[in-house]
Design a protein around this motif. Structure first.
Motif, mmCIF file in Angstrom:
data_model
loop_
_atom_site.group_PDB
_atom_site.id
_atom_site.type_symbol
_atom_site.label_atom_id
_atom_site.label_comp_id
_atom_site.label_asym_id
_atom_site.label_seq_id
_atom_site.Cartn_x
_atom_site.Cartn_y
_atom_site.Cartn_z
ATOM 1 N N TYR A 156 -1.348 7.241 8.330
ATOM 2 C CA TYR A 156 -1.286 5.867 8.839
ATOM 3 C C TYR A 156 -2.171 4.929 8.016
ATOM 4 C CZ TYR A 156 1.657 6.498 12.948
ATOM 5 O OH TYR A 156 2.725 6.703 13.779
ATOM 6 N N ILE A 157 -3.302 5.429 7.549
ATOM 7 C CA ILE A 157 -4.182 4.616 6.704
ATOM 8 C C ILE A 157 -3.489 4.290 5.386
ATOM 9 C CG2 ILE A 157 -6.320 4.690 5.346
ATOM 10 C CD1 ILE A 157 -7.516 6.286 7.805
ATOM 11 N N ILE A 158 -2.793 5.256 4.804
ATOM 12 C CA ILE A 158 -2.048 5.013 3.565
ATOM 13 C C ILE A 158 -1.047 3.880 3.778
ATOM 14 C CG2 ILE A 158 -0.265 6.002 2.060
ATOM 15 C CD1 ILE A 158 -1.902 8.694 2.299
ATOM 16 N N ALA A 159 -0.280 3.961 4.852
ATOM 17 C CA ALA A 159 0.717 2.922 5.135
ATOM 18 C C ALA A 159 0.038 1.587 5.450
ATOM 19 C CB ALA A 159 1.604 3.354 6.298
ATOM 20 N N GLY A 160 -0.995 1.614 6.273
ATOM 21 C CA GLY A 160 -1.665 0.388 6.678
ATOM 22 C C GLY A 160 -2.430 -0.293 5.561
ATOM 23 N N HIS A 161 -2.981 0.502 4.646
ATOM 24 C CA HIS A 161 -3.700 -0.063 3.501
ATOM 25 C C HIS A 161 -2.746 -0.899 2.648
ATOM 26 C CE1 HIS A 161 -5.695 0.490 -0.585
ATOM 27 N NE2 HIS A 161 -6.544 -0.247 0.100
ATOM 28 N N GLU A 162 -1.560 -0.363 2.396
ATOM 29 C CA GLU A 162 -0.566 -1.105 1.624
ATOM 30 C C GLU A 162 -0.149 -2.376 2.384
ATOM 31 O OE1 GLU A 162 3.699 -2.021 0.457
ATOM 32 O OE2 GLU A 162 2.861 -1.443 2.379
ATOM 33 N N LEU A 163 0.085 -2.265 3.686
ATOM 34 C CA LEU A 163 0.475 -3.428 4.484
ATOM 35 C C LEU A 163 -0.624 -4.492 4.504
ATOM 36 C CD1 LEU A 163 2.182 -1.583 7.470
ATOM 37 C CD2 LEU A 163 3.321 -2.992 5.717
ATOM 38 N N HIS A 164 -1.865 -4.065 4.542
ATOM 39 C CA HIS A 164 -3.005 -4.989 4.480
ATOM 40 C C HIS A 164 -2.948 -5.817 3.197
ATOM 41 C CE1 HIS A 164 -7.159 -6.360 4.083
ATOM 42 N NE2 HIS A 164 -7.193 -5.753 2.909
ATOM 43 N N HIS A 165 -2.704 -5.154 2.078
ATOM 44 C CA HIS A 165 -2.683 -5.874 0.805
ATOM 45 C C HIS A 165 -1.438 -6.742 0.656
ATOM 46 C CE1 HIS A 165 -6.439 -4.655 -0.900
ATOM 47 N NE2 HIS A 165 -6.212 -3.405 -0.522
ATOM 48 N N VAL A 166 -0.319 -6.321 1.195
ATOM 49 C CA VAL A 166 0.877 -7.167 1.163
ATOM 50 C C VAL A 166 0.610 -8.452 1.957
ATOM 51 C CG1 VAL A 166 3.267 -7.368 1.982
ATOM 52 C CG2 VAL A 166 2.553 -5.340 0.692
ATOM 53 N N ALA A 167 -0.003 -8.343 3.108
ATOM 54 C CA ALA A 167 -0.343 -9.542 3.889
ATOM 55 C C ALA A 167 -1.289 -10.436 3.103
ATOM 56 C CB ALA A 167 -0.959 -9.134 5.233
ATOM 57 N N ASP A 168 -2.245 -9.834 2.406
ATOM 58 C CA ASP A 168 -3.184 -10.592 1.588
ATOM 59 C C ASP A 168 -2.460 -11.277 0.426
ATOM 60 O OD1 ASP A 168 -5.935 -11.369 1.207
ATOM 61 O OD2 ASP A 168 -5.992 -10.028 -0.528
ATOM 62 N N PHE A 169 -1.512 -10.579 -0.194
ATOM 63 C CA PHE A 169 -0.722 -11.196 -1.274
ATOM 64 C C PHE A 169 -0.014 -12.440 -0.753
ATOM 65 C CE2 PHE A 169 0.054 -6.888 -3.572
ATOM 66 C CZ PHE A 169 -1.121 -7.019 -4.283
ATOM 67 N N ARG A 170 0.554 -12.350 0.421
ATOM 68 C CA ARG A 170 1.318 -13.475 0.967
ATOM 69 C C ARG A 170 0.397 -14.626 1.377
ATOM 70 N NH1 ARG A 170 5.417 -9.376 3.450
ATOM 71 N NH2 ARG A 170 7.055 -9.597 1.883
ATOM 72 N N GLN A 171 -0.743 -14.296 1.909
ATOM 73 C CA GLN A 171 -1.653 -15.329 2.408
ATOM 74 C C GLN A 171 -2.490 -15.964 1.303
ATOM 75 O OE1 GLN A 171 -4.671 -13.973 5.143
ATOM 76 N NE2 GLN A 171 -4.947 -16.013 5.976
ATOM 77 N N ARG A 172 -3.141 -15.143 0.480
ATOM 78 C CA ARG A 172 -4.100 -15.655 -0.478
ATOM 79 C C ARG A 172 -3.554 -15.798 -1.890
ATOM 80 N NH1 ARG A 172 -8.156 -12.126 -1.174
ATOM 81 N NH2 ARG A 172 -9.443 -13.739 -2.068
ATOM 82 N N TYR A 173 -2.531 -15.023 -2.226
ATOM 83 C CA TYR A 173 -1.979 -15.051 -3.582
ATOM 84 C C TYR A 173 -0.679 -15.847 -3.642
ATOM 85 C CZ TYR A 173 -5.338 -11.352 -4.756
ATOM 86 O OH TYR A 173 -6.478 -10.623 -4.965
ATOM 87 N N ASN A 174 -0.239 -16.327 -2.489
ATOM 88 C CA ASN A 174 0.947 -17.200 -2.383
ATOM 89 C C ASN A 174 2.212 -16.575 -2.960
ATOM 90 O OD1 ASN A 174 -0.580 -19.321 -1.168
ATOM 91 N ND2 ASN A 174 -1.393 -19.784 -3.209
ATOM 92 N N ILE A 175 2.433 -15.307 -2.654
ATOM 93 C CA ILE A 175 3.701 -14.675 -3.072
ATOM 94 C C ILE A 175 4.471 -14.174 -1.864
ATOM 95 C CG2 ILE A 175 2.929 -14.060 -5.370
ATOM 96 C CD1 ILE A 175 2.625 -11.186 -4.361
#
Length: 175
Positions: A156-175
């Motif tokens: 679950y951490i493996i899956a959630g870690h990736e989801l955390h960064h995808v959310a960050d990409f969308r929020q802070r990196y504007n993608i």
């Protein structure tokens, strides 16, 4: 026979630091979730230009290429922990310094496409391991970074870690 839906880990199966990662993961078969993420992650990032891939929201932030390298490295560490614990190795496992890994990963000398290929390779290896686990192995617990951890929590951490960064990409990196 493998059980790939071992159920959601309880809060006593991981350190508090990982709670937000695990909370991001939808219910269902964890291996299916991890497999679905692979294509979605690559589809999100593959179209980016070299300029976009090296964008930093703040001067000290990692760029997207470095984040992808970090995700692959983190997954390797989490999968290694899962392997050790699944095999009933009770040796406490050390933490790792993510900043040190990124600083020494030489990611900025590589292309985003190359790092996405590496991510896919790491993800396939992770799924290979997870698909072989018995019901008993999924529930085994060990210690990592001075915290209790179960094999299913690591998935679950493996899956959630990736989801955390995808959310960050969308929020802070504007993608």
């Amino acid at each position: 026979m493998s059980t790939t839906n071992p159920g959601r880990p309880g809060p006593d199966e991981y350190g508090a630091y990982y709670a937000s990662y695990i909370a991001r993961v939808p219910d269902g078969d964890i291996c299916d979730q991890i497999a679905r993420q692979t294509d979605a992650f690559c589809a999100l990032l593959a179209p980016l230009s070299a300029e976009q891939a090296t964008f930093r929201p703040k001067p000290d932030d990692w760029n997207i290429i470095e984040v992808v390298g970090h995700i692959a490295d983190g997954e390797r560490v989490f999968a290694y922990r899962a392997l050790r614990i699944a095999r009933n190795d009770t040796t406490p496992l050390a933490s790792f310094d993510q900043d040190l890994f990124v600083a020494n990963g030489n990611f900025s000398s590589r292309t985003l496409g190359d790092l996405l290929d590496e991510f896919v390779t790491v993800r396939r290896a992770t799924l290979s391991l997870l698909h072989t686990l018995s019901s008993a192995a999924w529930l085994r617990r060990g210690t990592a970074s001075d915290n209790p951890i179960s094999v299913r929590a690591l998935a679950y951490i493996i899956a959630g870690h990736e989801l955390h960064h995808v959310a960050d990409f969308r929020q802070r990196y504007n993608i």
